[in-house]
Design an enzyme around this catalytic site. Structure first.
Site, short mmCIF file in Angstrom:
data_model
loop_
_atom_site.label_atom_id
_atom_site.label_comp_id
_atom_site.label_asym_id
_atom_site.label_seq_id
_atom_site.Cartn_x
_atom_site.Cartn_y
_atom_site.Cartn_z
N ARG A 34 -42.37 -7.36 121.33
CA ARG A 34 -43.61 -6.09 120.89
C ARG A 34 -44.60 -7.06 121.60
O ARG A 34 -46.50 -5.72 121.53
CB ARG A 34 -43.18 -6.26 119.43
CG ARG A 34 -42.43 -5.21 118.01
CD ARG A 34 -42.67 -5.71 117.36
NE ARG A 34 -41.67 -4.35 116.00
CZ ARG A 34 -40.82 -5.04 115.58
NH1 ARG A 34 -41.90 -5.34 114.63
NH2 ARG A 34 -40.77 -3.63 114.99
N LYS A 200 -26.99 1.04 104.97
CA LYS A 200 -26.85 2.63 104.03
C LYS A 200 -27.27 3.61 104.13
O LYS A 200 -27.95 4.78 105.54
CB LYS A 200 -28.25 1.96 102.52
CG LYS A 200 -27.65 0.22 102.80
CD LYS A 200 -29.08 -0.13 101.46
CE LYS A 200 -28.98 -0.75 101.20
NZ LYS A 200 -30.57 -1.60 101.12
N GLY A 350 -35.95 -1.28 114.37
CA GLY A 350 -35.01 -1.94 113.37
C GLY A 350 -34.19 -3.23 114.88
O GLY A 350 -34.36 -3.43 115.57
N GLY A 373 -38.63 1.91 110.42
CA GLY A 373 -39.56 2.57 109.30
C GLY A 373 -40.33 3.95 109.04
O GLY A 373 -39.65 4.76 109.26
P1 AMP Z 1 -29.71 -0.34 109.51
O1 AMP Z 1 -30.73 -0.97 108.77
O2 AMP Z 1 -29.11 0.31 107.86
O3 AMP Z 1 -29.90 -0.15 110.73
O4 AMP Z 1 -28.14 -1.61 108.61
C1 AMP Z 1 -27.83 -2.17 109.42
C2 AMP Z 1 -27.01 -3.76 109.51
O5 AMP Z 1 -25.78 -2.68 109.24
C3 AMP Z 1 -26.63 -4.59 110.27
O6 AMP Z 1 -26.95 -6.10 109.48
C4 AMP Z 1 -24.93 -4.49 110.16
O7 AMP Z 1 -24.58 -5.60 110.38
C5 AMP Z 1 -24.52 -3.65 109.64
N1 AMP Z 1 -23.77 -2.49 108.96
C6 AMP Z 1 -22.75 -1.94 110.48
N2 AMP Z 1 -21.89 -1.55 110.56
C7 AMP Z 1 -21.57 -2.04 109.09
C8 AMP Z 1 -20.30 -2.12 108.42
N3 AMP Z 1 -18.98 -1.63 109.30
N4 AMP Z 1 -19.85 -2.21 107.51
C9 AMP Z 1 -20.96 -3.54 106.62
N5 AMP Z 1 -21.99 -3.69 107.12
C10 AMP Z 1 -22.43 -2.90 108.69
#
Ligand code: AMP
Length: 393
Positions: A34, A200, A350, A373
């Site tokens: 960054r 999520k 991110g 975000g």
């Molecule tokens: P996000 O901020 O929603 O993009 O989520 C990123 C996070 O999703 C990372 O910390 C990953 O460890 C988690 N992640 C990716 N795949 C999985 C999975 N199959 N089960 C649980 N967490 C996951």
């Protein structure tokens, strides 16, 4: 919207809001991407003979202890090295020391103010866009340039606040980010493939709703795939499921059965840690006590077929728990596949951006966004408050 190029900067005190929110451990910067991304705008202002006053947040500040961890001094040192010039660092966010340092500046000098979020100990003045704070910071300069895409979706004193009181424009990095995202929203090259992963579903619903009719394919991996798989009637064992989003997923799968591509196999574990025993199996064979923690090799083959054909690819969210080596292969191999494709390839910020950079693929993508975000909100079709205020002036 005005950019830094629309202003005569010579001898002017130019406040630039940069995004120096970099990971730091024990005073060591773990990833300086960054800082490097902000150099274009800073060197532009140096060449234009401005007096450059930089503002950035770093981490979150809730206690006095947080201030020690999130001191911008190491960033100031790194910036000095990268610019090959001394950076004046003021360990204050307001007051006579800061004002005197600014009064003594000469054209081409670069000054960095301490972490804007130190002001959050004062009733969250920075994060709640306290008007007096924005007005005070604005009083330190003549022109305001916002180059921090990563916080553009938030109304803070250091972006919206200052822009309310000064002639304002955007910097070269922010301009580049916006130019990259525009074609995704308005005139995508086809086939356009959206890849979503991460934890999520809820966080990505807005993006899916806004883009589903514009994309040709939506490839889903990561934890969020299991909510879709469960919604399609499969047993996903103990994998992460976002129960609140199941009906959304069902409706989407019914409406777009050929557009949404889900994993067909996974790497499972009994726990999400590095010691767990792993197994590769088809989705239909996941056992009740197993968690799906990465996409499997057959899924990668399927994803590859869709990607080979694509002309525009946007990717947000890792394919597995990439922080653990055993479950990082899906994300790494996906980087590998995308790196070989002749298409415009964009990574949302991110986690995905740091995964791609740390895995060594920084130069293999057309653009790696500095905003997580902010990128998602832009793709949701939302107006970003830090840009709205500049546009309205
Ligand atoms: P996000 O901020 O929603 O993009 O989520 C990123 C996070 O999703 C990372 O910390 C990953 O460890 C988690 N992640 C990716 N795949 C999985 C999975 N199959 N089960 C649980 N967490 C996951």
């Amino acid at each position: 919207m005005k950019t830094i190029k629309d202003f005569d900067l010579k001898n002017k005190k130019v406040i630039i809001r940069v995004d120096f929110n970099v990971p730091i451990e024990d005073g060591i910067i773990l990833d300086d991407n960054r800082i490097k991304e902000s150099l274009d705008t800073i060197t532009y202002a140096i060449k234009a003979e401005a007096k450059i006053i930089l503002l950035s947040h770093l981490g979150r500040i809730k206690t006095e202890e947080d201030k020690i961890k999130n001191d911008l001094k190491p960033v100031s040192n790194r910036l000095s090295q990268l610019l090959n010039q001394e950076v004046i660092f003021v360990d204050e966010t307001r007051g006579s020391k800061l004002e005197t340092a600014i009064a003594n500046m000469q054209p081409t000098d670069v000054l960095l103010i301490q972490n804007t979020r130190y002001e959050d100990l004062n009733n969250k003045a920075e994060s709640n866009n306290d008007q007096n704070l924005g007005k005070y910071w604005a009083s330190l300069g003549d022109i305001f340039i916002n180059d921090a895409f990563g916080t553009a979706h938030r109304a803070h004193a250091s972006n919206v606040g200052i822009a309310t009181y000064l002639p304002s424009g955007i910097g070269l990095l922010l301009e580049r980010e916006l130019k990259t995202f525009e074609p995704l929203l308005y005139n995508p090259k086809r086939p356009f493939t959206l890849i979503l992963g991460g934890a999520k579903v809820k966080d990505k619903i807005g993006v899916i709703e806004n883009l589903i009719d514009k994309v040709d394919y939506l490839l889903i991996g990561g934890g969020m795939a299991f909510t879709f798989l469960k919604a399609s009637g499969l047993n996903v064992g103990s994998s992460l499921v976002d129960n609140e989003s199941i009906s959304f997923c069902q409706k989407l799968l019914n409406k777009y059965p050929n557009k949404i591509i889900l994993p067909i196999d996974v790497i499972t574990g009994l726990e999400a840690n590095s010691k767990t025993v792993t197994r590769t199996c088809f989705i239909s064979d996941i056992l009740n006590n197993e968690l799906g923690l990465d996409i499997g090799p057959n899924t990668l083959k399927v994803f590859k077929q869709y990607l080979l054909d694509s002309k525009l690819i946007f990717w947000n969210g890792p394919m597995g728990v990439f922080e653990i080596d055993k479950f990082s292969r899906g994300t790494k191999l996906l980087c590998d596949i995308i790196a070989q494709i002749e298409a415009v390839t964009i990574v949302g910020g991110g986690d995905t951006a740091s995964a791609v950079i740390n895995m060594g693929y920084k130069d293999k993508f057309t653009h790696i966004s500095t905003g997580g975000g902010a990128a998602l909100e832009l793709l949701e079709g939302k107006k970003l408050p830090a840009l709205e205020v500049i546009e309205s002036r």
